[in-house]
Scaffold this motif. Structure first.
Motif, PDB file in Angstrom:
ATOM      1  N   GLN A  32      -1.707  -0.836   4.963  1.00 36.19           N
ATOM      2  CA  GLN A  32      -3.090  -0.341   4.903  1.00 36.19           C
ATOM      3  C   GLN A  32      -3.944  -1.499   4.387  1.00 36.19           C
ATOM      4  O   GLN A  32      -3.567  -2.204   3.353  1.00 36.19           O
ATOM      5  CB  GLN A  32      -3.025   0.667   3.936  1.00 36.19           C
ATOM      6  CG  GLN A  32      -4.566   1.473   3.716  1.00 36.19           C
ATOM      7  CD  GLN A  32      -4.495   2.589   2.819  1.00 36.19           C
ATOM      8  OE1 GLN A  32      -3.642   2.796   2.064  1.00 36.19           O
ATOM      9  NE2 GLN A  32      -5.257   3.623   3.088  1.00 36.19           N
ATOM     10  N   ARG A  45      -9.322   4.013   5.858  1.00 35.01           N
ATOM     11  CA  ARG A  45      -8.485   5.089   6.119  1.00 35.01           C
ATOM     12  C   ARG A  45      -7.274   4.842   6.976  1.00 35.01           C
ATOM     13  O   ARG A  45      -6.447   5.683   6.909  1.00 35.01           O
ATOM     14  CB  ARG A  45      -9.558   6.250   6.867  1.00 35.01           C
ATOM     15  CG  ARG A  45     -10.514   6.812   5.984  1.00 35.01           C
ATOM     16  CD  ARG A  45     -11.420   7.771   6.629  1.00 35.01           C
ATOM     17  NE  ARG A  45     -12.412   8.455   5.732  1.00 35.01           N
ATOM     18  CZ  ARG A  45     -12.294   9.673   5.051  1.00 35.01           C
ATOM     19  NH1 ARG A  45     -11.106  10.066   5.072  1.00 35.01           N
ATOM     20  NH2 ARG A  45     -13.171  10.017   4.218  1.00 35.01           N
ATOM     21  N   ASN A  46      -7.388   4.069   8.084  1.00 34.27           N
ATOM     22  CA  ASN A  46      -6.552   4.096   8.889  1.00 34.27           C
ATOM     23  C   ASN A  46      -5.249   3.135   8.491  1.00 34.27           C
ATOM     24  O   ASN A  46      -5.288   2.260   7.510  1.00 34.27           O
ATOM     25  CB  ASN A  46      -6.831   3.218  10.301  1.00 34.27           C
ATOM     26  CG  ASN A  46      -7.611   1.683   9.923  1.00 34.27           C
ATOM     27  OD1 ASN A  46      -7.730   1.608   8.732  1.00 34.27           O
ATOM     28  ND2 ASN A  46      -7.941   0.964  10.567  1.00 34.27           N
ATOM     29  N   SER A  48      -1.792   1.177   9.834  1.00 33.80           N
ATOM     30  CA  SER A  48      -1.236   0.594  10.905  1.00 33.80           C
ATOM     31  C   SER A  48       0.307   0.259  10.571  1.00 33.80           C
ATOM     32  O   SER A  48       0.842   0.265   9.675  1.00 33.80           O
ATOM     33  CB  SER A  48      -1.823  -0.825  11.313  1.00 33.80           C
ATOM     34  OG  SER A  48      -1.677  -1.701  10.103  1.00 33.80           O
TER      35      SER A  48
END
Length: 113
Positions: A32, A45-46, A48
């Motif tokens: 993150q 927020r994403n 990976s």
């Protein structure tokens, strides 16, 4: 503004690699990103994820994943804890706020009296 990458969870998988068919080289990693500057830091927020085979030294993309790998991926994604999604300010921010209040108070005192 700098970006810092935090590793949330790493798992060694015992599944077969779709490329080289080795059973001991797969590694699943969840990361993150976090934005940081002198005043605050905030996680994005994403999340990976990367699947890498240490035997054949290749990343394994989701198109090549088998059903077993997807099942293990779903399990490990539940385990990976995300960092809280709020803005966290640093001490420099508070110092500037206090200085601004003092300056506004001093200017108000000078112009009122």
């Amino acid at each position: 503004m700098t970006k810092k990458t935090n590793i949330l969870h790493t798992a060694k998988l015992k599944n077969n690699c779709p490329t080289c068919f080795g059973t001991d080289g797969l590694e699943l990693k969840f990361t993150q990103d976090e934005d940081e500057n002198a005043f605050f830091h905030k996680p994005n927020r994403n999340i990976s994820e990367t699947l890498y085979c240490h035997n054949c030294k290749n990343p394994i993309y989701p198109v090549n994943w088998t059903e077993d790998i997807e099942r293990v991926y779903d399990y490990n994604k539940k385990i990976a804890e995300t960092r809280r999604q709020y803005l966290s300010v640093k001490p420099l921010f508070y110092i500037l706020i206090v200085l601004a209040i003092i300056v506004i108070g001093a200017l108000g005192y000078i112009f009122l009296f």
